[in-house]
Design a protein around this motif. Structure first.
Motif, mmCIF file in Angstrom:
data_model
loop_
_atom_site.group_PDB
_atom_site.id
_atom_site.type_symbol
_atom_site.label_atom_id
_atom_site.label_comp_id
_atom_site.label_asym_id
_atom_site.label_seq_id
_atom_site.Cartn_x
_atom_site.Cartn_y
_atom_site.Cartn_z
ATOM 1 N N VAL A 59 0.806 -1.138 0.022
ATOM 2 C CA VAL A 59 -0.090 0.034 0.044
ATOM 3 C C VAL A 59 0.911 1.243 0.220
ATOM 4 C CG1 VAL A 59 -1.634 1.371 1.255
ATOM 5 C CG2 VAL A 59 -1.915 -1.190 0.965
ATOM 6 N N SER A 60 1.118 1.761 -1.105
ATOM 7 C CA SER A 60 2.077 2.971 -1.145
ATOM 8 C C SER A 60 1.035 4.193 -0.852
ATOM 9 C CB SER A 60 2.125 3.142 -2.727
ATOM 10 O OG SER A 60 1.090 3.298 -3.494
ATOM 11 N N LYS A 61 1.681 5.307 -0.872
ATOM 12 C CA LYS A 61 0.992 6.474 -0.518
ATOM 13 C C LYS A 61 -0.090 6.708 -1.588
ATOM 14 C CE LYS A 61 2.591 10.594 1.803
ATOM 15 N NZ LYS A 61 4.047 10.947 2.176
ATOM 16 N N ALA A 62 -0.236 6.415 -2.907
ATOM 17 C CA ALA A 62 -0.943 6.643 -3.869
ATOM 18 C C ALA A 62 -2.205 5.595 -3.355
ATOM 19 C CB ALA A 62 -0.485 6.158 -5.066
ATOM 20 N N THR A 63 -2.082 4.298 -3.391
ATOM 21 C CA THR A 63 -3.008 3.392 -2.878
ATOM 22 C C THR A 63 -3.860 3.888 -1.732
ATOM 23 O OG1 THR A 63 -1.486 1.631 -3.721
ATOM 24 C CG2 THR A 63 -3.513 1.136 -2.755
ATOM 25 N N ALA A 64 -3.024 4.198 -0.657
ATOM 26 C CA ALA A 64 -3.606 4.785 0.409
ATOM 27 C C ALA A 64 -4.791 5.999 0.361
ATOM 28 C CB ALA A 64 -2.622 5.195 1.557
ATOM 29 N N GLY A 65 -4.263 6.846 -0.631
ATOM 30 C CA GLY A 65 -5.037 7.933 -1.197
ATOM 31 C C GLY A 65 -6.375 7.460 -1.792
ATOM 32 N N LYS A 66 -6.091 6.427 -2.804
ATOM 33 C CA LYS A 66 -7.575 5.854 -3.230
ATOM 34 C C LYS A 66 -8.234 5.078 -2.534
ATOM 35 C CE LYS A 66 -4.742 5.021 -7.469
ATOM 36 N NZ LYS A 66 -3.788 4.082 -8.046
ATOM 37 N N LEU A 67 -7.716 4.562 -1.386
ATOM 38 C CA LEU A 67 -8.613 3.885 -0.151
ATOM 39 C C LEU A 67 -9.254 4.981 0.353
ATOM 40 C CD1 LEU A 67 -6.257 1.132 0.710
ATOM 41 C CD2 LEU A 67 -8.295 0.875 -0.364
ATOM 42 N N ALA A 68 -8.550 5.955 0.790
ATOM 43 C CA ALA A 68 -9.233 7.059 1.535
ATOM 44 C C ALA A 68 -10.538 7.686 0.605
ATOM 45 C CB ALA A 68 -8.291 8.304 1.745
ATOM 46 N N ARG A 69 -10.469 7.615 -0.606
ATOM 47 C CA ARG A 69 -11.725 7.972 -1.257
ATOM 48 C C ARG A 69 -12.897 7.210 -1.087
ATOM 49 N NH1 ARG A 69 -9.974 8.234 -7.172
ATOM 50 N NH2 ARG A 69 -7.747 8.528 -6.247
ATOM 51 N N LEU A 70 -12.621 5.722 -0.534
ATOM 52 C CA LEU A 70 -13.472 5.026 -0.093
ATOM 53 C C LEU A 70 -13.918 5.187 1.324
ATOM 54 C CD1 LEU A 70 -12.526 1.789 -2.182
ATOM 55 C CD2 LEU A 70 -14.576 3.248 -2.540
ATOM 56 N N ASN A 71 -13.150 6.222 1.777
ATOM 57 C CA ASN A 71 -13.411 6.140 3.305
ATOM 58 C C ASN A 71 -12.819 4.886 4.136
ATOM 59 O OD1 ASN A 71 -14.451 8.626 4.103
ATOM 60 N ND2 ASN A 71 -16.903 7.906 3.528
ATOM 61 N N ILE A 72 -11.804 4.615 3.723
ATOM 62 C CA ILE A 72 -10.949 3.794 4.293
ATOM 63 C C ILE A 72 -9.877 4.224 4.451
ATOM 64 C CG2 ILE A 72 -9.994 1.291 4.027
ATOM 65 C CD1 ILE A 72 -11.807 0.772 1.860
ATOM 66 N N ARG A 73 -9.401 4.268 5.900
ATOM 67 C CA ARG A 73 -8.225 4.951 6.584
ATOM 68 C C ARG A 73 -7.373 3.900 7.119
ATOM 69 N NH1 ARG A 73 -11.536 8.889 5.842
ATOM 70 N NH2 ARG A 73 -10.838 10.295 4.102
ATOM 71 N N THR A 74 -7.938 3.193 8.248
ATOM 72 C CA THR A 74 -7.236 2.195 9.009
ATOM 73 C C THR A 74 -7.582 0.580 8.481
ATOM 74 O OG1 THR A 74 -9.264 1.660 10.632
ATOM 75 C CG2 THR A 74 -7.814 3.551 11.020
ATOM 76 N N VAL A 75 -6.898 -0.030 8.977
ATOM 77 C CA VAL A 75 -6.860 -1.591 8.786
ATOM 78 C C VAL A 75 -8.324 -2.084 9.181
ATOM 79 C CG1 VAL A 75 -6.027 -3.931 9.183
ATOM 80 C CG2 VAL A 75 -4.444 -2.074 9.066
ATOM 81 N N GLU A 76 -8.852 -1.689 10.184
ATOM 82 C CA GLU A 76 -10.108 -1.835 10.548
ATOM 83 C C GLU A 76 -11.197 -1.507 9.473
ATOM 84 O OE1 GLU A 76 -11.251 -1.347 14.435
ATOM 85 O OE2 GLU A 76 -13.218 -1.565 14.007
ATOM 86 N N ASP A 77 -11.026 -0.147 8.945
ATOM 87 C CA ASP A 77 -11.807 0.243 8.115
ATOM 88 C C ASP A 77 -11.835 -0.903 6.652
ATOM 89 O OD1 ASP A 77 -12.403 2.424 9.470
ATOM 90 O OD2 ASP A 77 -11.015 3.770 8.373
ATOM 91 N N PHE A 78 -10.812 -1.030 6.193
ATOM 92 C CA PHE A 78 -10.466 -1.968 5.401
ATOM 93 C C PHE A 78 -11.223 -2.983 5.378
ATOM 94 C CE2 PHE A 78 -7.852 -4.715 2.538
ATOM 95 C CZ PHE A 78 -8.108 -4.063 1.216
ATOM 96 N N LEU A 79 -11.101 -3.961 6.705
ATOM 97 C CA LEU A 79 -11.469 -5.133 7.133
ATOM 98 C C LEU A 79 -13.157 -4.963 6.707
ATOM 99 C CD1 LEU A 79 -9.579 -6.732 9.996
ATOM 100 C CD2 LEU A 79 -9.880 -7.647 7.541
ATOM 101 N N TYR A 80 -13.640 -3.835 7.156
ATOM 102 C CA TYR A 80 -15.199 -3.522 7.039
ATOM 103 C C TYR A 80 -15.638 -3.198 5.841
ATOM 104 C CZ TYR A 80 -15.994 -4.861 12.060
ATOM 105 O OH TYR A 80 -16.290 -5.556 13.165
ATOM 106 N N HIS A 81 -14.751 -2.855 4.840
ATOM 107 C CA HIS A 81 -15.032 -2.557 3.405
ATOM 108 C C HIS A 81 -15.643 -3.892 3.016
ATOM 109 C CE1 HIS A 81 -15.240 -0.585 -0.188
ATOM 110 N NE2 HIS A 81 -14.416 -1.578 -0.709
ATOM 111 N N PHE A 82 -16.929 -4.147 2.894
ATOM 112 C CA PHE A 82 -17.200 -5.662 2.692
ATOM 113 C C PHE A 82 -17.794 -5.710 1.299
ATOM 114 C CE2 PHE A 82 -19.342 -7.684 6.846
ATOM 115 C CZ PHE A 82 -17.718 -7.475 7.505
ATOM 116 N N PRO A 83 -17.768 -7.021 0.590
ATOM 117 C CA PRO A 83 -18.030 -7.103 -0.850
ATOM 118 C C PRO A 83 -19.329 -6.264 -1.309
ATOM 119 C CG PRO A 83 -16.977 -9.247 0.078
ATOM 120 C CD PRO A 83 -17.602 -8.165 1.449
#
Ligand code: ADP
Ligand code: MG
Length: 837
Positions: A141-165
């Protein structure tokens, strides 16, 4: 014929049916045939090989069509007389012997579609961090990828886990290419023959590749661009999974994902989750990060559900459930996992609302506002109209509520124009009659003013036009009403923003002394530093989110008042069960008689002129019109600019002879009020406005509303707009203008045309858009549920039942097994109050 020979025959038959145009296989017949000979280890002495070798230097293409036909026949007969051995297409997929061992697949790798090269993100060494760590702790997860994830409101690992299919796709076991069938997702394993890019439709660059196995070849296409195809090497063995479609009679695999050809899971059917992505972040990357975060972090998830509860309901443990959600072995497993988290979330919400509600009511201490039958009868008799059945019911309910010591917390819900104010007036009268104070809070000053006018009309009948008979101005901001059925006057104060500082403080101290019976003002004014001497009832108008905190704040202002919240926003049942669970709900589901439904029409672009003509005709008849020209999803500045332009265009080119006013979000409250007043007082014919035009504003003479770009609005909002013109016995009209509606937009317009039932529209809206959008994200005050869907009534009801049970046993969640749930409830509440204030 079976196996490879069968595949060959199919290809050759197809070639024949295509009149030997060399179009049966992608990449050309020559290449295919060579490959066939190699793959089936046909010796050079085999007749097939000899026929092949007899081809001229230019290959198959160099032959005349007649020669091609002969060539094909010869090949077929060669294979038929001496068929190659490998017969079972299933055996074509070869797995290395290690993978073939029947040992169970290690957890975390099962049923996972692995990319061919070990991805950099694979958790080969343990990832360190906690659930609260930023996503960048995940490898890859580069800075750029982190930025893209942030657009999905994902900032922490937990956010990411709770990003469900979003959904799951089912892939059958890998098949031979000859066995592909269009219409579903399938997996093949083969070698890359060629890969590269091509241009479609003159400018769209797509990726393309041809992949073959022993049974045939197929074209792959990546619509998203060439970058993936460009990475493939010729001769590379890869597994591909994607949707098989037919294009001009030939099969192709669209947007395939790559996988490890030696992955044993390819032998079984697999469930592959599909996530909401964002530009530049593809499924493959998300999937591989999911694997990493599940294997590195899922075990760190706190188990908040007490064991007994979990077992009784058959819910999986959190880490297991998380694994099932992202790396599912079966669809049922994935669903069970998701349901577990949805339940946990809903349980938290329910525990919160039920707990607060019980605390609010258990405190008791509200004044018992009982009204003499004579007063009540006198009030009802003197009204300028008779109550609808729904209003009668609501009045009865509210009066019964406030006659008890338990503080009322009731939501009165009714479509625009359904007559909520009279219900509030009855309750206010009861408060005053019992010697208490009442307050009405409105979202804007003009609405506050309207309440004063309405109350005057309802509490001192016949007074209009006969100044001073039943009421008199007793100073700036004051009014005294003398209802004939009451043995005392009702002193009303309107706390205006425009009052001079000294006047304001005079009104405030009159309220604090108890010299005012009913105070009216905006939420802001009343929630400021106003004190009451003995507040019995607070009415909150048009603010559906008036939560526990605000009620608690009221309590500080002098006693525990009863609270009546009123809204024209229809609240679907599921929401009523969850976020509004701390309020009792009464619905006014009936319109006063003699209010014809608003005639609603969709207006296509070519009929715009006739729409203007219609508006002009109504104005000539003495009516007024709204023209709403809002933008969606744009900034207020842009919206304002567009509205100003439209206003200028209308004033200059379309209605130069009429009086137009403009209302937009960039105006100060004072400017807005002035414009609204001018419109109310019929000094304007047409009010051009962005979406800001107030809910609840009562201008009965306005009978036309024209809404620009109507296809882009939610049903609830369209319905709210339309409600502005359902205010009298006059026939009103709503014109929905659109340009090029999406399918969904068109559906919405059709629904609008067909019904004026606010609840039906709300349910539809919630279904089409989800709750956040439904209320307009920010102001909603809704907890943004991460997992649960507010459309799942069954699960919501289950959560409610369980929450009630838990609180019956342990009202304050003090038992150790509820500790984790309790802190989650508090966390949710903190977030809610932060959003509200
Ligand atoms: P809302 O529910 O939108 O707040 P209001 O209370 O402002 O509606 O009422 C809208 C209009 O309908 C007001 O002018 C009110 O006097 C009138 N009204 C209310 N109830 C009745 C009724 N039962 N019959 C006729 N008119 C009514
Ligand atoms: Mg109202």
């Amino acid at each position: 014929m079976t196996g490879p020979a069968e595949g060959l025959r199919k290809v050759l038959d197809l070639e024949r049916s295509r009149k030997f145009a060399d179009t049966a296989v992608v990449g050309g017949l020559d290449k295919y045939l060579l490959r066939f000979a190699q793959d089936n280890q046909l010796s050079p002495a085999h007749r097939f090989s000899q026929v092949l070798q007899a081809l001229p230097p230019g290959g198959y293409r160099a032959l005349h069509p007649v020669q091609r036909g002969r060539f094909v026949d010869e090949l077929l007969s060669a294979v038929e007389s001496d068929p190659p051995v490998a017969a079972d297409p299933a055996r074509i997929i070869e797995f290395p012997s290690a993978a073939r061992a029947e040992s169970p697949v290690p957890v975390g790798q099962r049923a996972v579609f692995k990319p061919p090269v070990a991805p950099p993100t694979q958790a080969s060494t343990a990832v360190v961090g906690t659930l609260d760590s930023p996503v960048s702790v995940l490898k890859g997860v580069s800075k750029a990828t982190a930025g893209k994830l942030a657009r999905l409101n994902i900032r922490t690992v937990e956010d990411f886990l709770y990003h469900f299919p979003l959904r799951y796709e089912e892939y059958p076991p890998a098949t031979a290419i000859a066995g592909l069938r269009p219409g579903s997702h399938q997996t093949i394993i083969g070698e890359v023959w060629s890969a590269g890019e091509s241009v479609k439709g003159g400018r769209r660059r797509v990726g393309e590749a041809v992949v073959s196995d022993k049974t045939g070849s197929v074209r792959l296409i990546w619509w998203s661009g060439p970058w993936r195809a460009n990475r493939l090497r010729e001769g590379q063995r890869v597994a591909f999974s994607g949707k098989v479609t037919a294009y001009r009679g030939r099969l192709q695999v669209e947007n395939p994902e790559e996988g490890d050809p030696d992955d044993p899971s390819l032998r079984t059917s697999r469930i592959v989750p599909v996530y909401r992505g964002t530009e530049g972040l593809d499924q493959r990357t998300i999937l591989s990060l999911k694997r990493q975060s599940v294997s590195g972090f899922a075990h760190k998830l706190e188990e908040r559900l007490p064991d007994a509860l979990r077992t009784r309901l058959g819910l999986p443990l959190a880490p297991e459930a998380m694994q099932e959600v992202h790396l599912p072995v079966s669809l049922q497993g994935a669903e069970a996992g998701e349901r577990r988290f949805a339940f946990e979330e809903l349980l938290t919400v329910e525990l919160g609302v039920i707990k607060r509600r019980r605390e609010w009511q258990a405190a008791g201490g509200a004044p018992t506002l009982e009204m003499l039958e004579a007063v009540r009868g006198g009030f009802i008799e003197s009204l300028p109209f008779s109550l609808t059945t729904a209003q009668q019911r609501a009045v009865d309910t509210v009066l019964a509520d406030i006659a008890r010591e338990i503080p009322m917390a009731r939501l009165l819900e009714g479509d625009v124009g359904s007559g909520k104010t009279v219900v509030a007036a009855a309750a206010l009268l009861a408060a005053v009659a019992a010697g208490y104070q009442g307050v009405i809070m409105a979202p804007t000053e003009i609405l506050a003013e309207q309440h004063l006018k309405t109350l005057t009309r309802l509490l001192s009948p016949g007074s209009e036009g006969e100044d001073g008979v039943w009421f008199q101005e007793t100073g700036p901001g004051y009014l005294t009403l003398r209802p004939p059925y009451l043995d005392r006057p009702v002193r009303v104060a309107l706390l205006r923003g425009s009052l001079k500082a000294a006047e304001k403080s005079a009104v405030r101290s009159a309220i604090a002394r108890g010299d005012v019976d009913i105070a009216i003002g905006t939420h802001a004014l009343i929630q400021g530093d106003v004190e009451f001497s003995r507040l019995g009832l607070a009415v909150v108008d048009e603010q559906h989110r008036f939560g526990v905190e605000q009620r608690a704040a009221l309590r500080e202002k002098g006693g525990t008042p009863h609270v009546l919240v009123m809204t024209a926003t229809p609240i679907p049942r599921t929401l009523a069960l969850t976020v509004y669970g701390d309020l009792d709900i009464t619905v006014l589901d009936e319109m006063p008689p003699g209010r014809p439904e608003v005639k609603t029409y969709r207006v296509p672009p070519r009929q715009r002129e006739s729409a203007y003509k219609f508006v002009r005709k109504k104005v000539a008849e003495g009516r007024q019109a709204y023209i709403i020209c809002p933008l969606v999803e744009e900034s207020e500045t842009i919206e304002t600019k567009a509205a100003v332009q439209e206003y200028e265009r209308l004033a200059r080119d379309v209605f130069p002879d009429l009086r137009l006013g403009l209302l937009h979000g960039r105006m100060t409250p004072g400017e807005k009020d002035a414009t609204m007043r001018a419109f109310r007082d019929a000094e304007l014919d047409i009010l051009v406005s962005t979406a800001v035009v107030e809910v609840g504003i009562d201008v009965p003479n306005a009978t036309v509303i024209m809404i620009e770009g109507a296809d882009r609005f939610g049903l609830t909002q369209l319905h709210q707009f339309r409600g502005r013109v359902r205010r009298s016995e006059m026939q009103s009209t709503c014109l929905l203008l659109y340009e090029e509606p999406s399918e969904e937009g068109e559906e919405r317009l059709r629904i609008m045309e067909s019904t004026s039932d606010g609840f039906k529209l709300a349910e539809e809206d919630l279904r089409l858009r989800g709750p956040g959008e439904y209320f307009g994200t920010r102001q909603s005050g809704l907890p943004d549920l991460r997992v649960a869907k507010l459309t799942d009534v069954k699960l919501i009801e289950l959560a409610k039942t369980e929450a009630t049970g838990i609180l019956d046993e342990d009202p304050r969640l003090e038992r150790p097994e509820y500790a984790a749930l309790r802190s989650e409830v508090n966390r949710l509440w903190d977030r809610l109050s932060a959003e509200v204030s």
